[in-house]
Design a protein around this motif. Structure first.
Motif, short mmCIF file in Angstrom:
data_model
loop_
_atom_site.label_atom_id
_atom_site.label_comp_id
_atom_site.label_asym_id
_atom_site.label_seq_id
_atom_site.Cartn_x
_atom_site.Cartn_y
_atom_site.Cartn_z
N UNK A 87 0.83 -1.21 0.00
CA UNK A 87 0.00 0.00 0.00
C UNK A 87 0.86 1.25 0.00
N UNK A 88 1.83 1.30 0.90
CA UNK A 88 2.70 2.47 1.01
C UNK A 88 3.50 2.66 -0.28
N UNK A 89 4.10 1.58 -0.77
CA UNK A 89 4.93 1.71 -1.97
C UNK A 89 4.08 1.95 -3.21
N UNK A 90 2.89 1.36 -3.24
CA UNK A 90 1.99 1.61 -4.36
C UNK A 90 1.53 3.05 -4.42
N UNK A 91 1.49 3.71 -3.26
CA UNK A 91 1.05 5.10 -3.21
C UNK A 91 2.01 6.03 -3.94
N UNK A 92 3.26 5.61 -4.08
CA UNK A 92 4.26 6.44 -4.77
C UNK A 92 4.75 5.77 -6.04
N UNK A 93 4.07 4.70 -6.46
CA UNK A 93 4.42 4.04 -7.70
C UNK A 93 5.74 3.31 -7.66
N UNK A 94 6.10 2.79 -6.46
CA UNK A 94 7.36 2.06 -6.32
C UNK A 94 7.10 0.68 -5.76
N UNK A 95 8.10 -0.18 -5.79
CA UNK A 95 8.00 -1.49 -5.18
C UNK A 95 9.40 -2.01 -4.89
N UNK A 96 9.43 -3.00 -3.98
CA UNK A 96 10.68 -3.67 -3.68
C UNK A 96 11.74 -2.76 -3.08
N UNK A 97 13.01 -3.01 -3.46
CA UNK A 97 14.14 -2.28 -2.89
C UNK A 97 14.15 -0.82 -3.30
N UNK A 98 13.35 -0.47 -4.31
CA UNK A 98 13.33 0.91 -4.78
C UNK A 98 12.41 1.79 -3.96
N UNK A 99 11.72 1.24 -2.96
CA UNK A 99 10.72 2.00 -2.20
C UNK A 99 11.36 2.63 -0.97
N UNK A 100 11.80 3.86 -1.11
CA UNK A 100 12.45 4.56 -0.01
C UNK A 100 11.48 4.80 1.14
N UNK A 101 10.20 4.99 0.83
CA UNK A 101 9.21 5.28 1.87
C UNK A 101 9.08 4.12 2.86
N UNK A 102 8.99 2.90 2.36
CA UNK A 102 8.87 1.75 3.26
C UNK A 102 10.16 1.55 4.06
N UNK A 103 11.31 1.78 3.42
CA UNK A 103 12.58 1.63 4.13
C UNK A 103 12.72 2.67 5.24
N UNK A 104 12.25 3.87 4.99
CA UNK A 104 12.30 4.92 6.01
C UNK A 104 11.42 4.58 7.20
N UNK A 105 10.24 4.01 6.91
CA UNK A 105 9.31 3.64 7.98
C UNK A 105 9.88 2.51 8.82
N UNK A 106 10.44 1.51 8.18
CA UNK A 106 11.02 0.39 8.91
C UNK A 106 12.20 0.85 9.76
N UNK A 107 13.04 1.71 9.17
CA UNK A 107 14.21 2.20 9.92
C UNK A 107 13.80 2.99 11.16
N UNK A 108 12.64 3.66 11.09
CA UNK A 108 12.21 4.54 12.18
C UNK A 108 11.81 3.78 13.44
N UNK A 109 11.42 2.49 13.29
CA UNK A 109 10.95 1.75 14.45
C UNK A 109 11.95 0.70 14.93
#
Length: 345
Positions: free
Chosen positions: A322-344
């Motif tokens: 959902x998060x990566x689809x919101x910015x048209x990205x997927x997998x290792x290219x999705x900075x948004x999901x990586x930022x969220x995971x790193x934050x917790x």
């Protein structure tokens, strides 16, 4: 060579995150309403965490509840977001706000959910006629009474709950007493859940009120009893069913299918980045998945904030697409999901 590759990947990720952060800073301050029940509180903190860490919003979780939150959103354009709003029960005032264009709804908070009469799925598998209210009422012997008397048990709501009114009136409207059932007040919500869980786990019959998403319905297989189209809720028959004077002569009715949505103000929509709105318009979970999460919350005694972090760390299967689809990205290219995971971490 391995070191060069690692540095290259890190540099690309850094550039990606920098670009994303600059763009997402347009989001600004965002208020997310925390309702007074567990699933809604967890989803509020989860959405706030996602909007903050994945999309750069300055989020604040504020106290809320169904009627005051929806009224405030309609009249004051605050809070910006309600993560779990049961919109089918809001009536004319909410519809008027939608018509005026001051509020909108996005993705379903979860698919399914709502109130009803439930029985274990294993019982329906063995006796398909029990999927309907007529089939249940014809078989009181399949729903043993907790006191061992020669009556079927219908578990209503604990005294003091609003649903005690509806379950009592529905018990009378369907003449369950005449069918051989006795109304059982479980005494508390915990006791009601324990009775349902115990019957399910022992392969015994349970017939009574419950609601979802809950840990019970997330971790065990129950079927919502159908009452047939002819007995569905109307404005008139439901007005009688919700009458606290217990008139005793109500027509048959039932709980309407719940519509449980993410809601937001159009003032927020106008200033929010496109990716944020894409997220809110597509953020949907199943009631089964939410129920499983609620079971973990109860077992581990998590606060809503801790539950949101648990979802980020342990249930990436639910939100990364959902998060990566919101910015048209997927997998290792999705900075948004990586930022969220790193934050917790």
């Amino acid at each position: 060579m391995k070191l060069i590759k690692t540095l290259f990947v890190s540099a690309i990720l850094s550039l990606s995150l920098g670009s994303f952060s600059a763009k997402a800073s347009e989001c600004g301050k965002v208020q997310v309403a925390e309702m007074t029940w567990t699933s809604a509180a967890v989803l509020a903190y989860f959405d706030a965490l996602v909007l903050k860490e994945a999309f750069g919003c300055d989020t604040e979780v504020v106290p809320g509840d169904t009627m005051p939150t929806s009224t405030s959103m309609a009249e004051k354009q605050q809070p910006d977001i309600a993560s779990e709003l049961w919109t089918n029960g809001l009536g004319a005032a909410w519809k008027e706000a939608l018509d005026r264009g001051v509020v909108k709804t996005g993705g379903l908070s979860f698919t399914g959910g709502g109130e009803g009469f439930w029985i274990p799925k294993s019982l329906v598998d063995a006796n398909p006629e029990l999927a309907t209210i007529d089939g249940v009422l014809a078989n009181p012997q399949l729903f043993p009474h907790p006191e061992g008397i020669d009556k079927g048990a219908f578990y209503g709501c604990p005294a003091g709950w609003n649903c005690q009114i509806t379950t009592t009136n529905l018990f009378q409207a369907y003449d369950m007493e005449g069918a051989g059932f006795e109304y059982v007040d479980p005494g508390s919500g915990a006791a009601l859940g324990a009775a349902a869980a115990g019957a399910h786990d022992k392969g015994e019959g349970f017939f009574g009120y419950y609601w979802g998403p809950t840990a019970l319905l997330g971790t065990r297989d129950f079927v919502r009893v159908s009452v047939g189209a002819e007995n569905e809720q109307t404005a008139d028959n439901w007005a009688c069913i919700t009458d606290a004077s217990y008139p005793g002569d109500c027509e048959k009715s039932y709980y309407a299918n719940a519509v449980i949505e993410v809601a937001y103000t159009t003032e927020f929509e106008a200033r929010a980045p496109k990716a944020v709105m894409n997220y809110l318009n597509n953020r949907t979970f199943t009631d089964k998945d939410v129920g499983i999460i609620l079971d973990v919350v109860a077992t581990e005694a998590y606060s809503p904030e801790e539950a949101a972090e648990y979802m980020v760390k342990e249930r990436q299967d639910l939100w990364v697409p959902i998060v990566c689809g919101a910015v048209g990205r997927k997998g290792d290219d999705c900075a948004e999901s990586q930022a969220l995971i790193a934050a917790v971490k």
